[in-house]
Design an enzyme around this catalytic site. Structure first.
Site, mmCIF file in Angstrom:
data_model
loop_
_atom_site.group_PDB
_atom_site.id
_atom_site.type_symbol
_atom_site.label_atom_id
_atom_site.label_comp_id
_atom_site.label_asym_id
_atom_site.label_seq_id
_atom_site.Cartn_x
_atom_site.Cartn_y
_atom_site.Cartn_z
ATOM 1 N N CYS A 22 36.839 43.227 41.530
ATOM 2 C CA CYS A 22 36.320 42.768 42.821
ATOM 3 C C CYS A 22 35.031 41.957 42.628
ATOM 4 O O CYS A 22 33.992 42.515 42.284
ATOM 5 C CB CYS A 22 36.080 43.985 43.719
ATOM 6 S SG CYS A 22 35.166 43.644 45.232
ATOM 7 N N CYS A 25 32.089 43.023 44.773
ATOM 8 C CA CYS A 25 31.557 44.301 44.272
ATOM 9 C C CYS A 25 30.596 44.055 43.118
ATOM 10 O O CYS A 25 29.506 44.638 43.067
ATOM 11 C CB CYS A 25 32.688 45.210 43.796
ATOM 12 S SG CYS A 25 33.888 45.668 45.055
#
Length: 99
Positions: A22, A25
């Protein structure tokens, strides 16, 4: 151990539900590290890899990542989905904790 950690922590616990693939993230990680260092006397920060912990992610209804959940005494008090820059993260935590 997640439940024990979140419910028995002496401070509120901010949990980052994330995954290694991600991008947002990974982008948010330095801000979380900074927050953890600056507020270590008032807040604990934990990370949960959603790929490695699908049952825990499902239990908390994680539908998108990154998702941050702030716990106090084992109870969820705030939730935010989506990446935040350092200033926005600090503001959200402060607002959520009533500080």
């Amino acid at each position: 151990s997640f439940d024990i950690h979140v419910s028995r922590a002496g401070f509120p616990v901010l949990v980052d539900f994330w995954a290694p693939w991600c991008g947002p993230c990974r982008m948010m990680a330095p801000g979380l590290d900074k927050l953890a260092g600056e507020r270590r006397s008032q807040l604990q920060v934990a990370k949960v890899n959603t790929d490695e912990n699908p049952q825990l992610s499902g239990r908390y209804g994680i539908r998108g990542i990154p998702t941050l959940i702030l716990f106090r005494n084992g109870e969820e008090i705030a939730r935010k989905t989506g990446a935040l820059d350092s200033a926005s993260l600090d503001h959200w935590v402060s607002q959520s904790l009533g500080a």
